[in-house]
Design a protein around this motif. Structure first.
Motif, short mmCIF file in Angstrom:
data_model
loop_
_atom_site.label_atom_id
_atom_site.label_comp_id
_atom_site.label_asym_id
_atom_site.label_seq_id
_atom_site.Cartn_x
_atom_site.Cartn_y
_atom_site.Cartn_z
N PRO A 29 -14.00 3.72 -3.54
CA PRO A 29 -13.14 2.52 -3.46
C PRO A 29 -12.06 2.64 -2.40
O PRO A 29 -11.74 1.66 -1.72
N LEU A 30 -11.47 3.83 -2.25
CA LEU A 30 -10.45 4.02 -1.23
C LEU A 30 -11.03 3.83 0.16
O LEU A 30 -10.41 3.20 1.04
N PHE A 80 9.43 -7.28 -1.44
CA PHE A 80 9.06 -6.64 -2.71
C PHE A 80 9.08 -5.12 -2.57
O PHE A 80 9.50 -4.42 -3.50
N PHE A 81 8.63 -4.63 -1.44
CA PHE A 81 8.61 -3.19 -1.19
C PHE A 81 10.02 -2.62 -1.26
O PHE A 81 10.25 -1.60 -1.92
N ILE A 217 7.35 4.68 -12.32
CA ILE A 217 8.24 3.56 -12.01
C ILE A 217 7.69 2.72 -10.86
O ILE A 217 7.70 1.49 -10.93
N TRP A 218 7.20 3.38 -9.82
CA TRP A 218 6.69 2.62 -8.66
C TRP A 218 5.47 1.81 -9.05
O TRP A 218 5.31 0.66 -8.60
N ALA A 258 -2.60 -4.87 1.79
CA ALA A 258 -1.44 -4.97 0.89
C ALA A 258 -1.53 -3.94 -0.22
O ALA A 258 -0.51 -3.32 -0.59
N ALA A 259 -2.71 -3.75 -0.78
CA ALA A 259 -2.88 -2.75 -1.84
C ALA A 259 -2.58 -1.34 -1.32
O ALA A 259 -1.95 -0.53 -2.02
N LEU A 260 -3.00 -1.05 -0.10
CA LEU A 260 -2.73 0.26 0.47
C LEU A 260 -1.25 0.44 0.77
O LEU A 260 -0.70 1.53 0.56
N ILE A 261 -0.59 -0.61 1.25
CA ILE A 261 0.86 -0.53 1.49
C ILE A 261 1.59 -0.22 0.18
O ILE A 261 2.51 0.61 0.14
N ALA A 262 1.19 -0.89 -0.90
CA ALA A 262 1.83 -0.66 -2.19
C ALA A 262 1.58 0.75 -2.71
O ALA A 262 2.42 1.31 -3.43
N ALA A 263 0.44 1.34 -2.34
CA ALA A 263 0.09 2.67 -2.85
C ALA A 263 0.60 3.80 -1.98
O ALA A 263 0.64 4.95 -2.44
N LEU A 264 0.99 3.52 -0.74
CA LEU A 264 1.35 4.59 0.20
C LEU A 264 2.48 5.50 -0.29
O LEU A 264 2.39 6.72 -0.13
N PRO A 265 3.56 4.99 -0.87
CA PRO A 265 4.63 5.90 -1.30
C PRO A 265 4.18 6.94 -2.32
O PRO A 265 4.53 8.12 -2.21
#
Length: 288
Positions: A29-30, A80-81, A217-218, A258-265
């Motif tokens: 999936p990644l 949002f980020f 939390i993230w 967008a999903a990858l940006i949210a998961a990057l941190p």
């Protein structure tokens, strides 16, 4: 030295094959998300999910960050980020420090009823968070911090406190009592022992707790959608809004970016500090 039997080598080959197959299944999936986010609309229509992009096209990433629509607003995931950043950093630090102090008291400065108190606190580890939504919203309203980043910080500190206390309490339970007795004989008090002796030897469990809390939390969506306002929605809520915003043509490349940006941190945290997480666990973070 005797040669290893053939069956041993066959077993190792089979084991490696199963592990590689599992890794490929987990990472598929990644891979699809990454290659899809680097394609343009024409490649999405004419290609397939597994095909590599003809060229590195980051337009979907730019759109997801700054101009994708999340409902009526079309400013991308950027606000949002940053809401998540301003929420996660203080919530992680406060809940970790709070858990360290609780664990210190409950393991090394026991008082009458401390075991009962710890057992009651552990109910928070197993309690479904949906149960506390209504009372928590009332408390935030009474405090005047509902629908704010400050309210989300308080919620995450309280929700994470049972876990952080459990981690530190179990870790500090292995500290020899003679160490504290020697410090007391030298005149050290409660805070001196905590700050000068206990904390310097707590690096493994501190790293475990920081990584654990940051990830929880993230990635949280429930509290974010229940307690945030227009100016405090975290990145998970923004991602949900972006993915559910309808348009004439569905831009899957933008959704994947967008999903990858949210998961990057969280990915970055595990890549940079994952070894400390493993060391902390093996050093006693989950020992009873």
């Amino acid at each position: 030295m005797t040669a290893k039997p053939l069956s041993h080598h066959v077993a190792r080959v089979l084991l490696m094959g199963v592990l590689l197959l599992g890794a490929a299944f987990f990472l598929a999936p990644l891979y699809v998300m990454v290659v899809t986010s680097l394609k343009d609309a024409d490649e999405l229509r004419n290609g397939n999910l597994l095909s590599l992009p003809g060229s590195l096209n980051v337009s979907a990433w730019r759109e997801a960050w700054s101009s994708a629509c999340t409902g009526a607003d079309c400013s991308g995931l950027r606000p949002f980020f940053w809401h998540s950043v301003w929420m996660a950093i203080p919530a992680v630090l406060i809940s970790t420090a709070w858990g360290a102090l609780n664990g210190y008291v409950l393991s090394l400065w026991k008082f009458k009823g401390s075991e009962t108190f710890f057992g009651l606190l552990l109910f928070g580890v197993f309690m479904p968070f949906q149960v506390v939504l209504l009372p928590m919203s009332q408390v935030l309203g009474w405090l005047g911090i509902s629908s704010s980043i400050g309210g989300l910080i308080l919620v995450h500190c309280l929700a994470g406190l049972p876990s952080t206390t459990l981690f530190f309490r179990n870790y500090y339970a292995a500290v020899p009592g003679e160490l504290l007795n020697a410090a007391r004989l030298d005149g050290a008090g409660f805070w001196q022992i905590f700050l000068r002796i206990i904390l310097p030897m707590s690096t493994p469990i501190v790293m475990v707790t920081l990584i654990w809390q940051f990830t929880q939390i993230w990635n949280d969506f429930l509290f974010g959608v229940a307690f945030s306002g227009a100016d405090s929605k975290p990145v998970t809520v923004g991602l949900n809004n972006l993915a559910n915003t309808t348009s004439s043509v569905k831009a899957y490349n933008v959704d994947m970016a967008a999903a990858l940006i949210a998961a990057l941190p969280t990915v970055a945290v595990y890549v940079l500090a994952g070894r400390y997480f493993v060391r902390g666990l093996t050093a006693g973070a989950v020992k009873g």
